[in-house]
Motif scaffolding. Sequence first.
Motif, mmCIF file in Angstrom:
data_model
loop_
_atom_site.group_PDB
_atom_site.id
_atom_site.type_symbol
_atom_site.label_atom_id
_atom_site.label_comp_id
_atom_site.label_asym_id
_atom_site.label_seq_id
_atom_site.Cartn_x
_atom_site.Cartn_y
_atom_site.Cartn_z
ATOM 1 N N VAL A 21 111.186 -20.695 91.529
ATOM 2 C CA VAL A 21 110.640 -19.937 92.862
ATOM 3 C C VAL A 21 111.254 -18.587 92.713
ATOM 4 O O VAL A 21 112.608 -18.388 92.654
ATOM 5 C CB VAL A 21 111.075 -20.569 94.110
ATOM 6 C CG1 VAL A 21 110.391 -19.941 95.171
ATOM 7 C CG2 VAL A 21 110.368 -21.971 94.176
ATOM 8 N N THR A 23 111.307 -14.559 94.225
ATOM 9 C CA THR A 23 110.824 -13.947 95.653
ATOM 10 C C THR A 23 110.358 -12.525 95.152
ATOM 11 O O THR A 23 111.089 -11.783 94.383
ATOM 12 C CB THR A 23 112.064 -13.687 96.650
ATOM 13 O OG1 THR A 23 112.564 -14.926 96.894
ATOM 14 C CG2 THR A 23 111.595 -12.850 97.841
ATOM 15 N N GLY A 27 105.599 -12.029 98.495
ATOM 16 C CA GLY A 27 105.950 -13.414 99.063
ATOM 17 C C GLY A 27 106.598 -14.322 97.976
ATOM 18 O O GLY A 27 107.583 -13.550 97.114
ATOM 19 N N TRP A 28 106.473 -15.544 98.066
ATOM 20 C CA TRP A 28 107.154 -16.360 96.938
ATOM 21 C C TRP A 28 106.412 -16.779 95.845
ATOM 22 O O TRP A 28 105.219 -17.525 96.083
ATOM 23 C CB TRP A 28 107.641 -17.765 98.020
ATOM 24 C CG TRP A 28 108.452 -17.243 99.090
ATOM 25 C CD1 TRP A 28 109.504 -16.666 99.005
ATOM 26 C CD2 TRP A 28 107.986 -17.206 100.549
ATOM 27 N NE1 TRP A 28 110.214 -16.596 100.466
ATOM 28 C CE2 TRP A 28 109.384 -16.889 101.212
ATOM 29 C CE3 TRP A 28 106.604 -17.724 100.902
ATOM 30 C CZ2 TRP A 28 108.950 -16.631 102.679
ATOM 31 C CZ3 TRP A 28 106.678 -17.692 102.229
ATOM 32 C CH2 TRP A 28 107.810 -16.840 103.310
ATOM 33 N N LEU A 93 108.414 -20.866 103.998
ATOM 34 C CA LEU A 93 109.395 -21.099 102.944
ATOM 35 C C LEU A 93 110.401 -22.535 103.694
ATOM 36 O O LEU A 93 110.884 -22.286 104.858
ATOM 37 C CB LEU A 93 110.538 -20.231 102.693
ATOM 38 C CG LEU A 93 111.426 -20.414 101.319
ATOM 39 C CD1 LEU A 93 110.457 -20.646 100.128
ATOM 40 C CD2 LEU A 93 112.099 -19.095 101.347
ATOM 41 N N GLY A 97 114.068 -24.105 100.074
ATOM 42 C CA GLY A 97 113.440 -23.082 99.212
ATOM 43 C C GLY A 97 112.209 -23.064 98.380
ATOM 44 O O GLY A 97 111.987 -22.425 97.741
ATOM 45 N N PRO A 99 108.013 -22.897 99.018
ATOM 46 C CA PRO A 99 107.137 -22.325 99.822
ATOM 47 C C PRO A 99 106.266 -23.605 99.848
ATOM 48 O O PRO A 99 105.977 -24.467 99.267
ATOM 49 C CB PRO A 99 106.528 -21.542 98.731
ATOM 50 C CG PRO A 99 107.438 -21.026 97.745
ATOM 51 C CD PRO A 99 108.277 -22.331 97.373
#
Length: 179
Positions: A21, A23, A27-28, A93, A97, A99
């Motif tokens: 993931v 950032t 967004g993620w 989120l 961690g 999303p």
Amino acid sequence: MKRKDGRYLQFFPGVQGTQRVVTLPEGWLVDVTFTHVPQPHAVSMQGVMVPTLAVGARWLTLVPPQEHATLLVILNGETPVFAYADVCAATGLGEDGMPWLDDLYLDVRALLNADWTPSVPEIIDAEELDAALRGGDITGQQHALAWATAREVAAQLTCNANPLLHAVQAFVLGGVASG
């Protein structure tokens, strides 16, 4: 309404790969590359069979905070082939961690050309949205939100102006993602 998250490697039995993931300003981003796929999968769109789950496929899902659509871009190697937007009521989120999104059933999909330009998009799964409304899983307001969001995403893809698609493209090409 169903909650979905980016745990693709756990979702498909026997599938293996790498997942991270990242950032971004938008967004993620869940970045998954599949290294072992026991049962490859493809979808037919506009008369074309598109490999969506296969060895070497890369899935990049951008989940923006406080928006009503996420975007999955599927690459075959480094070549974009497919864009799939989930229309949703909310995003976030998790504490772990990862999303997530609260799915509103409608989806928008489009083939992608090698230069990242989308084909004519189509809105799918209207029958699921209507069944969710009839079954009391969503409200009339959420039903209307789903249609308004799906039409907006389709319009953005039609004129190649979807900010999530551009952010994923910038990420893949090594540039700075912008919204």
